[in-house]
Enzyme design. Structure first.
Site, short mmCIF file in Angstrom:
data_model
loop_
_atom_site.label_atom_id
_atom_site.label_comp_id
_atom_site.label_asym_id
_atom_site.label_seq_id
_atom_site.Cartn_x
_atom_site.Cartn_y
_atom_site.Cartn_z
CG HIS A 1 43.85 89.20 -13.55
ND1 HIS A 1 43.53 90.62 -13.97
CD2 HIS A 1 42.67 89.08 -12.79
CE1 HIS A 1 42.45 90.96 -13.98
NE2 HIS A 1 41.85 89.96 -13.14
CG ASP B 1 40.47 88.93 -7.38
OD1 ASP B 1 40.97 89.95 -8.07
OD2 ASP B 1 39.78 88.01 -7.90
CG HIS C 1 37.97 89.53 -16.19
ND1 HIS C 1 36.95 90.42 -15.61
CD2 HIS C 1 38.67 88.94 -15.20
CE1 HIS C 1 37.62 90.47 -14.41
NE2 HIS C 1 38.39 89.70 -14.03
CG HIS D 1 38.55 83.19 -8.21
ND1 HIS D 1 38.83 83.80 -7.16
CD2 HIS D 1 38.71 84.23 -9.36
CE1 HIS D 1 39.13 85.05 -7.45
NE2 HIS D 1 38.96 85.46 -8.63
#
Ligand code: FEO
Length: 396
Positions: free
Chosen positions: A79, A83, A147, A227
């Site tokens: 992704h 981050d 997402h 995460h």
């Protein structure tokens, strides 16, 4: 820092205890977070994801202490959001020809952010694989809109590890890394907050993707998120939870959300809470003043609720900005099958309730007819009208 996950797979990410907000200030991070990256050392050495930009130097220097960077055969970027890809530019300066495995959309997001179209991108789709040697493979699964349009997961055969990226994650720092070591109340709070505030708009896709992955019948021993915790103790428990949450989740709870200028709307909110409790003692009732509450935590309470009531005084022919901004966020999250009611006070023109009603309808809530609209300070006969709202919210 390096932690073994299983056999030749290590965690090489960042536990970010200091982080306090995410997506700008749109997501509050109250218990820290982590950016999990992984190093696979089979016959091939493969890095899965990196960390956020502020930790890039620490990340690359840490990697250098573990391996010769030139021994990295491939980088998987599940992704492109910063981050997870933030350390990529610094890493690519050191090993500029290393292939980067990612989706076609991730190429767009990475080039858009880092302006390096000449990086050695290897575009992958669902079912494509990368041979790791020793009889093991990484199989890629596109996770479009979970997402971002560029999101994907990678499944490692042999060790049965699903590198799920954002899916199944939480913004939650756990020094011990694994789900069985975490404070369980905090872990599930944070997992729900993450789902409610980030993934809920994509619930129909979550449902389909879970069905697709389950139908593959792959053994999953570990879900290595990007995460928060790594799920190794009954890893499918978070998948089962997502399946529940994706079905327009609600509990027997009603949440009252408001802001107030001179206490009139506050008085209505508190009276409504008392009526709800009186009429339905088994229903959990919660009340939040948006001016002093964490807006993401309030949103999580909305996620758990079967109904909400929203109050604001009229100000400037409209409503307080704290409530207006929060309702804008509420609309973005696409909650379904929930009721709502409105209430508020006014001094002069009194458009607040109409505005609340419109915004809640646009956000997908079924707004009940009864409302309380009070001129100046509520008298007892005004406060007692809150009982009709309570009845409408509780009606079968
Ligand atoms: Fe954790 Fe969508 O980035």
């Amino acid at each position: 820092m390096i932690r073994n996950i299983k056999n030749n797979v290590d965690w090489v990410g960042k536990i970010d205890w200091e982080l306090r907000e995410f997506h700008g200030a749109d997501y509050s991070v109250n218990r820290g977070s982590s950016q999990n990256a992984y190093l696979i050392r089979e016959e091939k050495t493969v890095l899965v994801d990196t960390v956020w930009l502020p930790h890039a130097e620490e990340f690359v220097s840490n990697l250098k202490q573990i391996i010769d960077l030139n021994s990295i055969d491939a980088i998987v970027i599940n992704h492109g959001e910063i981050d997870h890809s933030g350390a990529l530019p610094l890493l690519m300066k050191e090993i500029p020809d290393t292939p980067i495995y990612c989706t076609a959309n991730a190429v767009k997001s990475l080039v858009g952010q880092y302006h390096q179209p000449d990086w050695n991108f290897k575009t992958v789709k669902t079912g494509d694989s990368l041979d790791l040697g020793n009889g093991k493979q990484l199989i890629f699964v596109e996770m479009r809109m979970l997402h971002w349009p560029d999101s994907m997961a990678a499944y490692m055969t042999g060790d049965n590890i699903l590198f799920s990226n954002d899916a199944f994650g939480q913004h939650y720092a756990v020094e011990e890394l694994f789900n069985d070591k975490a404070d369980q109340c905090q872990l599930w709070d944070e997992a729900m907050k993450y789902y409610a505030n980030i993934l809920n708009p994509f619930s129909p896709l979550v449902k389909k993707k879970i069905e697709e992955v389950v139908s593959l019948n792959l053994p999953i021993d570990i879900i290595a998120t990007s995460h928060g915790v790594i799920w190794r103790d009954n890893p499918l428990q978070i998948v089962e939870k997502y399946a529940q949450w994706a079905e327009d989740y609600q509990e027997d709870q009603i949440t009252i959300v408001y802001d107030t200028m001179w206490d009139s709307t506050r008085m209505l909110a508190h009276r409504l809470a008392a009526y709800l409790n009186q009429l339905a003692p088994k229903t959990r009732v919660k009340l939040y003043n948006l001016s002093n509450s964490d807006k993401n935590d309030v949103m999580t309470e909305v996620f758990r609720s079967k109904a909400i009531a929203v109050g604001s005084p009229t100000v400037g022919n409209s409503i307080l900005s704290s409530v207006g901004g929060w309702l804008h966020f509420l609309k973005e999250l696409k909650f379904k099958k929930k009721r709502a009611a409105v209430f508020g006070s006014y001094g002069w023109s009194g458009e607040g309730n109409k505005e609340l009603r419109e915004l809640l309808t646009q956000a997908g809530f079924a707004v009940v007819e009864p409302e309380v609209r009070v001129n100046w300070k509520p008298r007892e006969e005004d406060l007692s009208q809150a009982e009709q709202i309570a009845q409408a919210l509780l009606a079968d």
